[in-house]
Design an enzyme around this catalytic site. Sequence first.
Site, short mmCIF file in Angstrom:
data_model
loop_
_atom_site.label_atom_id
_atom_site.label_comp_id
_atom_site.label_asym_id
_atom_site.label_seq_id
_atom_site.Cartn_x
_atom_site.Cartn_y
_atom_site.Cartn_z
N LYS A 1 0.91 -1.10 0.14
CA LYS A 1 -0.13 -0.18 0.06
C LYS A 1 0.74 1.29 -0.06
O LYS A 1 1.49 1.63 0.89
CB LYS A 1 -1.06 0.06 1.14
CG LYS A 1 -2.01 0.97 1.09
CD LYS A 1 -2.49 1.88 2.32
CE LYS A 1 -1.84 2.77 2.72
NZ LYS A 1 -1.65 3.97 2.11
N GLU B 1 9.74 1.05 10.41
CA GLU B 1 10.97 2.06 10.19
C GLU B 1 10.38 3.55 10.38
O GLU B 1 9.29 3.74 9.57
CB GLU B 1 11.61 1.99 8.71
CG GLU B 1 12.10 0.56 8.32
CD GLU B 1 13.29 0.76 9.01
OE1 GLU B 1 14.05 1.51 9.52
OE2 GLU B 1 14.40 -0.40 8.44
N CYS C 1 14.02 10.53 6.55
CA CYS C 1 13.90 10.22 8.18
C CYS C 1 15.48 10.07 8.67
O CYS C 1 15.63 10.23 9.72
CB CYS C 1 13.58 8.66 8.12
SG CYS C 1 14.22 7.48 6.88
N GLU D 1 10.64 15.97 14.87
CA GLU D 1 11.12 15.87 13.42
C GLU D 1 9.95 16.87 12.46
O GLU D 1 8.95 16.69 12.48
CB GLU D 1 10.60 14.33 13.21
CG GLU D 1 10.96 14.11 11.87
CD GLU D 1 10.52 12.47 11.25
OE1 GLU D 1 9.57 12.04 11.61
OE2 GLU D 1 11.51 11.85 10.65
P1 NAD Z 1 2.32 8.25 7.93
O1 NAD Z 1 2.52 7.48 9.41
O2 NAD Z 1 1.48 9.21 8.01
O3 NAD Z 1 1.88 7.16 6.85
C1 NAD Z 1 2.61 6.10 6.43
C2 NAD Z 1 1.83 5.29 5.68
O4 NAD Z 1 1.03 4.52 6.76
C3 NAD Z 1 0.89 5.59 4.83
O5 NAD Z 1 1.02 4.72 3.72
C4 NAD Z 1 -0.50 5.85 5.50
O6 NAD Z 1 -1.50 5.70 4.38
C5 NAD Z 1 -0.32 4.56 6.27
N1 NAD Z 1 -1.24 4.39 7.48
C6 NAD Z 1 -1.84 5.75 7.86
N2 NAD Z 1 -2.70 5.40 8.96
C7 NAD Z 1 -2.63 3.85 9.06
C8 NAD Z 1 -3.19 2.98 9.85
N3 NAD Z 1 -4.09 3.33 10.97
N4 NAD Z 1 -2.97 1.61 9.72
C9 NAD Z 1 -2.01 1.34 8.89
N5 NAD Z 1 -1.57 2.27 7.87
C10 NAD Z 1 -1.69 3.47 8.02
O7 NAD Z 1 3.87 8.74 7.72
P2 NAD Z 1 4.06 9.62 6.33
O8 NAD Z 1 3.69 11.09 6.72
O9 NAD Z 1 3.59 9.19 4.97
O10 NAD Z 1 5.64 9.69 6.25
C11 NAD Z 1 6.61 10.32 7.14
C12 NAD Z 1 7.10 9.70 8.25
O11 NAD Z 1 7.73 8.56 7.93
C13 NAD Z 1 8.17 10.65 9.09
O12 NAD Z 1 7.96 10.31 10.46
C14 NAD Z 1 9.37 9.64 8.55
O13 NAD Z 1 10.72 9.66 9.54
C15 NAD Z 1 9.13 8.33 8.43
N6 NAD Z 1 9.85 7.64 7.83
C16 NAD Z 1 10.79 6.51 8.38
C17 NAD Z 1 11.76 5.99 7.54
C18 NAD Z 1 12.76 4.91 8.05
O14 NAD Z 1 13.22 4.08 7.30
N7 NAD Z 1 12.91 4.91 9.33
C19 NAD Z 1 11.86 6.07 6.22
C20 NAD Z 1 10.95 7.09 5.43
C21 NAD Z 1 10.10 7.63 6.25
#
Ligand code: NAD
Length: 454
Positions: free
Chosen positions: A154, A229, A263, A355
Amino acid sequence: MTASELINPATEELLRTVEQTSLAGVDDAVARAKAAQRDWARLAPGDRAAALRSFAAAVDAHVDELAALEVANSGHPIGNATWEAGHVRDVLQFYSATPERLSGKQIPVAGGLDITFNEPLGVIGVITPWNFPMPIAVWGFAPALAAGNAVLIKPAEWTPLTTIRIGELAVEAGLPPDLFQVLPGKGSVVGERFVTHPDVRKIVFTGSTEVGTRVMAGAAAQVKRVTLELGGKSANIVFDDCDLDKAAATAPYGVFDNAGQDCCARSRILVQRNVYDRFMELLEPAVKGIAVGDPAAKGTEMGPLVSKSHWESVVSYVPDDAPVAFRGDAPSGPGYWFPPTVLTPERSDRTVREEIFGPVVAVLPFEDEADAIELANDTPYGLSGSIWTDNLSRAVRVSRAVESGNLSVNSHSSVRYNTPFGGFKQSGLGRELGPDAPLSFTETKNVFYAIGDA
Ligand code: NAD
């Protein structure tokens, strides 16, 4: 099905609408993936390896197309997007060796023969964020497929286009269509169903710590496996004995790459107090020299932020009275532009603790090695970081003391597909990439074969 509208972040023009997968659509996909996985796992290892190599070749033949899609959908500079598409090919190539190398152990025991098998888990649900749609997708799906699993993925609501295209390329390359399915849709619908569906045996979630915590809690109900992650607030520690010119010249690229939507962004620069003023003098031209603009133009180093709502979130961290030391350029007019911004806040400020996920960096002075380590670790996160010093003993001491999964000394590198990647503390759970990633998509089965007397 409902549809969602995608906006080009550099122009604010409507790019495309994408159908959203319904709950029933997810359940149907899981059932089909479950059947496809059984056939895939039964294939000869060499045949699975060949299928993954064909998939890599199909991606290689479409690198430019995938890169152009990412420029339009996510605003990534074309140079970065081309690297990201090539990285998908490289990760698939790397893990195409897995099926023929995933050997168990033969353990000497009394009375028989003892063997371990690395059995695939079944159907894996991969949930990705919007910041690096292609790399983060392949870190999950390549080792999972290589270990004999089916994958449902997804993509994030804002940035599904390259993942959808990669799904089509898998089918064009000859992978069974039900084995690897891309299900665009809402986190609250598709993502949550991955968590609650009993036939999805593992979740690979990359995103915010807030949602990751929720995914982990939901998965606990079925003792479902998770790799997480999550967020970061990494430190770039600059000691007085380092090559200060190089540290200052490279610091902007350690935090402003992908407009800070990374990230691993080194969003706290910690500088030893006796070289702080000189470092700031050297940092200013480096920040002002970043080429911010049209992501489709060669030579652009930083594009826009991904969306209007994310832009509003980043803006909220830099009010009129913010302690801005200096800023770089950004275009005016349409697009979610934000200039590279350097702040000199107090240690307790929210720009130091939260962040921001945009091109905003906090620079803080420190006194000595112990103070630097304490400051670097004063965060619930622990994903990445850099240490600048020409003293080898100090490099070893500090890299062992910083609580973080991925550190680099005298550079800002974080990710190589052949080395493990992941976070300490609230930055995550488990590791992706590297030689061992396929094992996290298997269960170890131990079988004892009793040997009777002749
Ligand atoms: P987010 O948590 O809002 O969303 C991530 C994904 O989760 C999206 O596909 C979203 O649709 C889905 N999602 C949302 N609610 C959900 C639920 N209740 N159940 C299951 N899935 C759900 O994050 P974002 O805003 O898309 O991304 C930014 C964040 O990602 C930042 O905090 C960043 O640090 C982190 N990030 C971490 C890494 C790593 O490798 N550690 C890499 C990239 C991004």
